[in-house]
Structure formats: structure tokens, C-alpha cells
Design an enzyme around this catalytic site. Structure first.
Site, PDB file in Angstrom:
ATOM      1  N   ARG A  18       0.815  -1.222   0.000  1.00 39.03           N
ATOM      2  CA  ARG A  18       0.000   0.000   0.000  1.00 39.03           C
ATOM      3  C   ARG A  18       0.850   1.275   0.000  1.00 39.03           C
ATOM      4  O   ARG A  18       0.367   2.357  -0.291  1.00 39.03           O
ATOM      5  CB  ARG A  18      -0.937  -0.009   1.220  1.00 39.03           C
ATOM      6  CG  ARG A  18      -2.049  -1.021   1.108  1.00 39.03           C
ATOM      7  CD  ARG A  18      -2.728  -1.293   2.453  1.00 39.03           C
ATOM      8  NE  ARG A  18      -1.928  -2.181   3.305  1.00 39.03           N
ATOM      9  CZ  ARG A  18      -2.308  -2.582   4.520  1.00 39.03           C
ATOM     10  NH1 ARG A  18      -3.439  -2.139   5.041  1.00 39.03           N
ATOM     11  NH2 ARG A  18      -1.545  -3.396   5.217  1.00 39.03           N
ATOM     12  N   GLY A  80       1.640 -13.794   5.572  1.00 41.22           N
ATOM     13  CA  GLY A  80       0.826 -13.229   6.641  1.00 41.22           C
ATOM     14  C   GLY A  80       1.562 -13.085   7.964  1.00 41.22           C
ATOM     15  O   GLY A  80       2.643 -13.640   8.159  1.00 41.22           O
ATOM     16  N   GLU A 157     -10.487  -8.816  10.876  1.00 44.88           N
ATOM     17  CA  GLU A 157      -9.826  -7.846  10.012  1.00 44.88           C
ATOM     18  C   GLU A 157     -10.850  -6.917   9.363  1.00 44.88           C
ATOM     19  O   GLU A 157     -11.967  -7.331   9.036  1.00 44.88           O
ATOM     20  CB  GLU A 157      -8.998  -8.562   8.937  1.00 44.88           C
ATOM     21  CG  GLU A 157      -7.739  -9.209   9.488  1.00 44.88           C
ATOM     22  CD  GLU A 157      -6.896  -8.245  10.306  1.00 44.88           C
ATOM     23  OE1 GLU A 157      -6.301  -7.337   9.717  1.00 44.88           O
ATOM     24  OE2 GLU A 157      -6.851  -8.391  11.542  1.00 44.88           O
ATOM     25  N   ASN A 229       0.507   2.298   7.022  1.00 47.74           N
ATOM     26  CA  ASN A 229       0.374   1.418   5.862  1.00 47.74           C
ATOM     27  C   ASN A 229       0.559   2.116   4.525  1.00 47.74           C
ATOM     28  O   ASN A 229       0.768   1.465   3.511  1.00 47.74           O
ATOM     29  CB  ASN A 229      -0.986   0.722   5.879  1.00 47.74           C
ATOM     30  CG  ASN A 229      -1.118  -0.219   7.062  1.00 47.74           C
ATOM     31  OD1 ASN A 229      -0.164  -0.906   7.425  1.00 47.74           O
ATOM     32  ND2 ASN A 229      -2.274  -0.220   7.696  1.00 47.74           N
ATOM     33  N   ASN A 378      40.865  36.818   6.385  1.00 48.83           N
ATOM     34  CA  ASN A 378      39.736  37.457   5.716  1.00 48.83           C
ATOM     35  C   ASN A 378      39.683  37.012   4.257  1.00 48.83           C
ATOM     36  O   ASN A 378      40.612  37.268   3.497  1.00 48.83           O
ATOM     37  CB  ASN A 378      39.878  38.970   5.798  1.00 48.83           C
ATOM     38  CG  ASN A 378      38.615  39.643   5.299  1.00 48.83           C
ATOM     39  OD1 ASN A 378      37.622  39.745   6.008  1.00 48.83           O
ATOM     40  ND2 ASN A 378      38.641  40.057   4.038  1.00 48.83           N
ATOM     41  N   TYR A 388      39.928  21.643  -7.349  1.00 48.23           N
ATOM     42  CA  TYR A 388      39.674  20.530  -8.268  1.00 48.23           C
ATOM     43  C   TYR A 388      40.310  20.824  -9.616  1.00 48.23           C
ATOM     44  O   TYR A 388      40.089  21.890 -10.207  1.00 48.23           O
ATOM     45  CB  TYR A 388      38.152  20.378  -8.418  1.00 48.23           C
ATOM     46  CG  TYR A 388      37.697  19.189  -9.214  1.00 48.23           C
ATOM     47  CD1 TYR A 388      38.222  17.919  -8.955  1.00 48.23           C
ATOM     48  CD2 TYR A 388      36.735  19.320 -10.201  1.00 48.23           C
ATOM     49  CE1 TYR A 388      37.787  16.817  -9.676  1.00 48.23           C
ATOM     50  CE2 TYR A 388      36.289  18.223 -10.919  1.00 48.23           C
ATOM     51  CZ  TYR A 388      36.818  16.974 -10.658  1.00 48.23           C
ATOM     52  OH  TYR A 388      36.381  15.891 -11.363  1.00 48.23           O
TER      53      TYR A 388
HETATM   54  C1  UD1 Z   1      -2.333  -5.744  11.158  1.00 43.05           C
HETATM   55  C2  UD1 Z   1      -3.309  -6.666  11.917  1.00 43.05           C
HETATM   56  C3  UD1 Z   1      -4.529  -5.843  12.314  1.00 43.05           C
HETATM   57  C4  UD1 Z   1      -4.101  -4.650  13.141  1.00 43.05           C
HETATM   58  C5  UD1 Z   1      -3.057  -3.825  12.429  1.00 43.05           C
HETATM   59  C6  UD1 Z   1      -2.491  -2.799  13.374  1.00 43.05           C
HETATM   60  C7  UD1 Z   1      -3.119  -8.983  11.112  1.00 43.05           C
HETATM   61  C8  UD1 Z   1      -3.716 -10.014  10.244  1.00 43.05           C
HETATM   62  N1  UD1 Z   1      -3.707  -7.781  11.087  1.00 43.05           N
HETATM   63  O1  UD1 Z   1      -2.949  -5.361   9.964  1.00 43.05           O
HETATM   64  O2  UD1 Z   1      -5.438  -6.632  13.043  1.00 43.05           O
HETATM   65  O3  UD1 Z   1      -5.246  -3.860  13.461  1.00 43.05           O
HETATM   66  O4  UD1 Z   1      -1.970  -4.648  11.963  1.00 43.05           O
HETATM   67  O5  UD1 Z   1      -1.645  -1.920  12.700  1.00 43.05           O
HETATM   68  O6  UD1 Z   1      -2.173  -9.249  11.824  1.00 43.05           O
HETATM   69  N2  UD1 Z   1       4.399  -8.763   7.922  1.00 43.05           N
HETATM   70  C9  UD1 Z   1       5.343  -9.758   7.782  1.00 43.05           C
HETATM   71  N3  UD1 Z   1       5.071 -10.826   6.976  1.00 43.05           N
HETATM   72  C10 UD1 Z   1       3.884 -10.972   6.336  1.00 43.05           C
HETATM   73  C11 UD1 Z   1       2.929  -9.943   6.488  1.00 43.05           C
HETATM   74  C12 UD1 Z   1       3.208  -8.878   7.280  1.00 43.05           C
HETATM   75  O7  UD1 Z   1       6.429  -9.690   8.358  1.00 43.05           O
HETATM   76  O8  UD1 Z   1       3.711 -11.967   5.654  1.00 43.05           O
HETATM   77  C13 UD1 Z   1       4.726  -7.590   8.753  1.00 43.05           C
HETATM   78  C14 UD1 Z   1       4.734  -6.321   7.963  1.00 43.05           C
HETATM   79  O9  UD1 Z   1       6.049  -6.031   7.507  1.00 43.05           O
HETATM   80  C15 UD1 Z   1       4.244  -5.287   8.952  1.00 43.05           C
HETATM   81  C16 UD1 Z   1       3.425  -6.068   9.952  1.00 43.05           C
HETATM   82  O10 UD1 Z   1       3.714  -7.419   9.733  1.00 43.05           O
HETATM   83  O11 UD1 Z   1       5.288  -4.632   9.623  1.00 43.05           O
HETATM   84  C17 UD1 Z   1       1.927  -5.834   9.803  1.00 43.05           C
HETATM   85  O12 UD1 Z   1       1.525  -6.102   8.481  1.00 43.05           O
HETATM   86  P1  UD1 Z   1       0.440  -5.187   7.759  1.00 43.05           P
HETATM   87  O13 UD1 Z   1       0.275  -5.707   6.391  1.00 43.05           O
HETATM   88  O14 UD1 Z   1       0.769  -3.772   7.933  1.00 43.05           O
HETATM   89  O15 UD1 Z   1      -0.866  -5.548   8.612  1.00 43.05           O
HETATM   90  P2  UD1 Z   1      -2.173  -4.646   8.749  1.00 43.05           P
HETATM   91  O16 UD1 Z   1      -3.014  -4.834   7.558  1.00 43.05           O
HETATM   92  O17 UD1 Z   1      -1.791  -3.272   9.113  1.00 43.05           O
HETATM   93 MG    MG Z   2       0.015  -2.286   9.173  1.00 40.77          MG
END
Ligand code: UD1
Ligand code: MG
Length: 471
Positions: A18, A80, A157, A229, A378, A388
């Protein structure tokens, strides 16, 4: 604090789709500092004993930022948040204690919030504490679903909420404190969400609520646990952080004129009795000592400003300015300019990789590069160190008590010893011994009565003057 070991598990492997940026989300800067560094810094200042960061997408960028400070786990495919946490099984799986799970996109979290969560988790004797907060506009966040007794039941979610659930303002911050012994057992049980084809970390809530003690801890100051995000959220986070930093500075005796236009980075130190004028940005590892006046329209990055200095309408990058010196308007110090005390670096003067002694002045239109300069020098208007040759950079050395006439070129490498006077307009290519007057320009020739051949007399047309010539 408690005796149990405490671990932080930070999830930072996601793509950050995003954001629509090339940099991975967690490395994106806020006030010129990568988001993930804020989180790691807060963790370092908290009661946490050990930190593991899950990396994946463009892992080398994140690893580069944090190497030596944390250990890393690797999530090869971004399946995830649940799957990301499970990737740390090898790193943390056999530990006993409490693990605090944090997301790599919550840059505003601070050590006080972290310690409060850990204390509450311990005090309540929970196996899992879900950290929640309330937003008037909860769009984008997972909603906290509670049963009729008010006990947390699950997290849904945003995209998967029913209309009724969508109205819930209590959201999941993405922070969880959990007994580490149970964490990896539970993570193994998470199934793919049908909606997004991902393993949701949030599923640990309904998986644990039957057989474990699951509670919540609600953060009042919701802005400090916001998730970033997209680039709009970056701007919000930046504003929150800016206001927080500026307020702290003002309360400690820093005067800010029109503070909404002033940006001060997280690691900047400004002493009391300093005034910062509008449209000024001070970032990196900068320090400003008392009595100094900074701005307006000034940028300082990794600048060390000593006491009673003035910097107006200028750029100071990776440079030092000693006390009672004035910089600007419209000066540019960069790449290890080290300006001595009682100096004056004025309009349209650039100083690069150079040191000046005390009471040295370059008031207008000068370039000083790769130079060491003594005291009481000065630089006349338009003087230039010619460092250069088209291929390499060369050094200029100037002693004490040197007067450099206007429009002088000092062709480096060159040494100008103490007590030297250089005539205006000189192009100096040879060293000047101490005590000398150097004149390095063509001698002036005056041709008597010649000017009328070149300049038409006033009030006459060109034809008239031609006539005069004929006579
Ligand atoms: C997530 C939460 C949501 C919460 C929100 C708070 C989940 C499913 N959702 O959503 O409930 O309200 O954060 O900000 O957990 N990441 C990984 N590997 C992955 C996916 C993500 O390391 O496969 C890391 C991302 O780099 C990021 C963090 O996890 O730093 C959160 O991921 P993001 O996609 O921002 O989750 P949200 O949609 O914000
Ligand atoms: Mg997030």
C-alpha cells in the site's frame, strides 16, 4: 521489574504494497530516520532483554539498518503475520519467558508503553495479553470482538467485518504479550484465512481463549500505536512525532516561532535558551548549544552548533560551528566543514571539508574547499580555493592573519603562510612565504586619451562620433 526473561519479536518482512514505494515499508523514513529504527530504539530502552526481527521482502535493507543490534529470522514468502511470527521459531522457540510481538510499522511506540504492557501482562497473570486501542475512525484496523461478559473473543480484520462489526471502535494495535512457551505451539495451529490466503496472527486469540488466560490492555493515547500502511499515514505519524518532540523542547526552554513549520528529528539535542525560527529542519545527530539562534529557513543535518551561534537561511550538513559565529544568510556548510569561533560565513559562501581558525571571515560569495585556515583570515568577496583540477581534489593551507583580496583564486595544492596580503584579483599558483604581499595578476596599463575611441561621448549619436573621428 519482573524476573522473567522478556523478548521482542518484531515483524518486518512484509512488502508494504500500500506504500507504493521502492523502499520496503519498515525502512521508510520519518523525520529522516527509518521507521524500524524507532521501534528498535524504544525496545532497547525498555525492559526487553533480547530482540528478534523477522525480515523477508528486501531483507538486506532492514538487516543493514539493524545489524549488531538484534537477531534476525527469515520469512521467505510473505504469507501473513501469523506465518511471519512462526518464522522466529528457530530463534526464540526454546526460550522461557514473555514475548512481546510488535509490528514493524508502528514507529511511534515508546519504551513507556512497552514497559506498561509487560507489567500489566505479568500483573494480570495472562498467557496472552492483546493490546487494543480506540479510534473514532477505526478503518483499516482489525476490530476487537468481545463476548457478552466483555471478554475478548476474536479479532476480525477490517475487510472481513460485518456491517455491525465495522462500527466497533476498539481495534487491535498488533501488539501482543504472550507466554513464549505457548506461542509457537499456537502459531502452528493457525489456518489460512479464506479471504486473503494468509495466516493471520490475530487468530491466536480465538485459538487460546478456551484453554488459556487471555486478556486485553487498552492504550489511551491511540496515536502512539498507529499502524503506518501508506504515505498518507507516514505524514500523520510525522506530524504526531513532530508535535511531541517540539512540545518537549519548548517545555525544556527552547523557544520556537511558528512551531508547526519546525521539524526536529528524534535524536537531535537542543539546549535551553535557544530560539528556532520558522521553516527550519534539524535532523540526524545534531546538537544545538544554548544561546544560539537557528533559522528561519534553515536545514541542519548532523550539525554540531556550539553556544551563541546564529544560522540564518542556510544549510549545515555534517559540519561543526564553534561559538559566537554567524552563518548566513544563504551559506552552505557540508561534508565536515569545521568553522572556528567568532567566524562570519556570509551570503553565498560554501564551505566543504575545511577547518577555519578563530575570527576568520568569508562574508560574501566565496568557495572554501579542502582547506585549513588559521585565525584572523579574511576571505574577500569572490575568493575561491581552486581545489579541483578536473581529476583530483587538492589541499589549500592558509596560515594566521592572512588577507585575501577580492576575487582571488588560490590554485591548490597551495600554502599561504602567516601574515600574508594577497592583492585583489590574483590567481595564486605558487606558495606564499610568511610576511609577503602577493600580487598575481597582469600589471595595469593606462592608454592616455584612448577611451574616446571606444566609448561614444554622451549625448551624441554613433554617426556624430564617427564624424568627430574623421575630423
Ligand atoms: C495488522 C493486523 C490488524 C491490526 C493492524 C495494526 C493482522 C492479520 N492484522 O494489519 O489486526 O489492526 O496490523 O496496525 O495481523 N508482515 C510480515 N510478513 C507478512 C505480512 C506482514 O512480516 O507476511 C509484517 C509487515 O512487515 C508489517 C506487519 O507485519 O510490519 C503488519 O503487516 P500489515 O500488512 O501492515 O498488517 P495490517 O493490515 O496493518
Ligand atoms: Mg500495518
Amino acid at each position: 521489574m519482573g524476573t522473567m526473561n522478556k523478548y521482542a519479536l518484531i515483524l518486518a518482512a512484509g512488502k508494504g504494497t500500500r506504500m507504493k514505494t521502492k523502499l520496503p515499508k519498515c525502512a521508510f523514513p520519518i523525520l529522516k530516520k527509518p521507521m524500524i529504527e524507532y521501534i528498535v530504539e524504544s525496545v532497547e530502552e525498555s525492559d526487553i532483554d533480547e530482540t528478534c526481527v523477522v525480515v523477508g521482502h528486501k531483507r538486506e535493507v532492514i538487516e543493514d539498518l539493524l545489524k549488531g543490534r538484534v537477531s534476525f529470522a527469515y520469512q521467505a514468502h510473505q504469507l501473513g503475520t501469523g506465518h511471519a511470527a512462526l518464522s522466529a521459531k528457530d530463534a526464540l522457540g526454546d526460550r522461557e519467558g514473555t514475548t512481546l510481538i510488535l509490528l514493524g510499522d508502528m514507529p511511534l511506540i515508546d519504551e513507556a508503553i512497552i514497559d506498561n504492557i509487560l507489567t500489566t501482562h505479568e500483573k494480570m497473570g495472562n498467557d496472552l495479553t492483546v493490546v487494543t486501542t480506540n479510534y473514532t475512525d477505526p478503518t483499516g484496523y482489525g476490530r476487537i470482538i468481545r463476548d457478552k461478559y466483555g471478554k475478548i473473543e476474536s479479532i476480525v480484520e477490517d475487510k472481513e467485518t460485518t456491517e455491525e462489526q465495522r462500527a466497533i471502535q476498539e481495534v487491535n494495535t498488533g501488539i501482543y504479550a504472550i507466554n513464549n512457551q505457548y506461542l509457537f505451539q499456537i502459531l502452528d495451529k493457525i489456518e489460512k484465512s479464506a479471504y486473503k490466503n494468509e495466516y493471520y496472527l490475530t487468530d491466536i486469540v480465538h485459538l487460546m481463549r478456551q484453554d488459556y488466560s487471555v486478556g486485553t490492555y487498552t492504550i489511551r493515547d491511540s496515536q502512539y500505536v498507529m499502524g503506518v500502511n501508506d504515505l498518507y499515514a507516514i505524514s500523520i505519524a510525522e506530524k504526531v512525532l513532530r508535535d511531541k518532540i517540539n512540545k518537549g523542547l519548548m517545555l525544556s526552554g527552547v523557544s520556537m516561532i511558528n512551531p508547526e513549520t519546525i521539524t526536529v528529528g528524534h535524536n537531535v539535542r537542543i539546549e535551553g535558551n535557544v530560539t528556532v525560527y520558522p521553516n527550519t529542519t534539524i535532523t540526524g545527530e545534531s546538537t544545538i548549544a544554548e544561546g544560539s539562534l537557528i533559522g528561519p529557513n534553515t536545514e541542519i543535518h548532523n550539525g554540531v552548533i556550539h553556544r551563541n551561534v546564529q544560522v540564518k537561511h542556510s544549510y549545515v550538513y555534517d559540519s561543526v560551528v564553534h561559538e559566537h559565529t554567524t552563518i548566513g544568510p544563504f551559506a552552505h556548510l557540508r561534508n565536515n566543514a569545521n568553522i572556528g569561533r567568532d567566524n562570519r560565513i556570509g551570503n553565498f559562501v560554501e564551505v566543504k571539508k575545511s577547518t577555519t581558525g578563530k575570527n576568520t571571515k568569508a562574508s560574501h560569495l566565496a568557495y572554501i574547499g579542502d582547506t585549513t585556515t588559521g585565525a584572523n583570515v579574511n576571505f574577500g568577496c569572490g575568493s575561491i580555493t581552486v581545489n579541483y583540477d578536473g581529476k583530483e581534489k587538492h589541499q589549500t593551507h592558509i596560515g594566521d592573519d592572512v588577507f585575501i583580496g577580492c576575487n582571488t583564486n588560490l590554485v591548490a595544492p597551495i600554502r599561504v603562510e602567516d601574515n600574508v596580503f594577497i592583492a585583489a584579483g590574483s590567481t595564486v599558483t605558487e606558495n606564499i612565504p610568511s610576511g609577503s604581499l602577493a600580487i598575481a595578476r597582469n600589471k595595469q596599463i593606462n592608454k592616455a586619451d584612448y577611451a574616446r575611441n571606444l566609448i561614444k561621448p554622451k549625448g551624441k549619436t554613433v554617426e556624430d562620433s564617427k564624424d568627430t573621428e574623421k575630423k
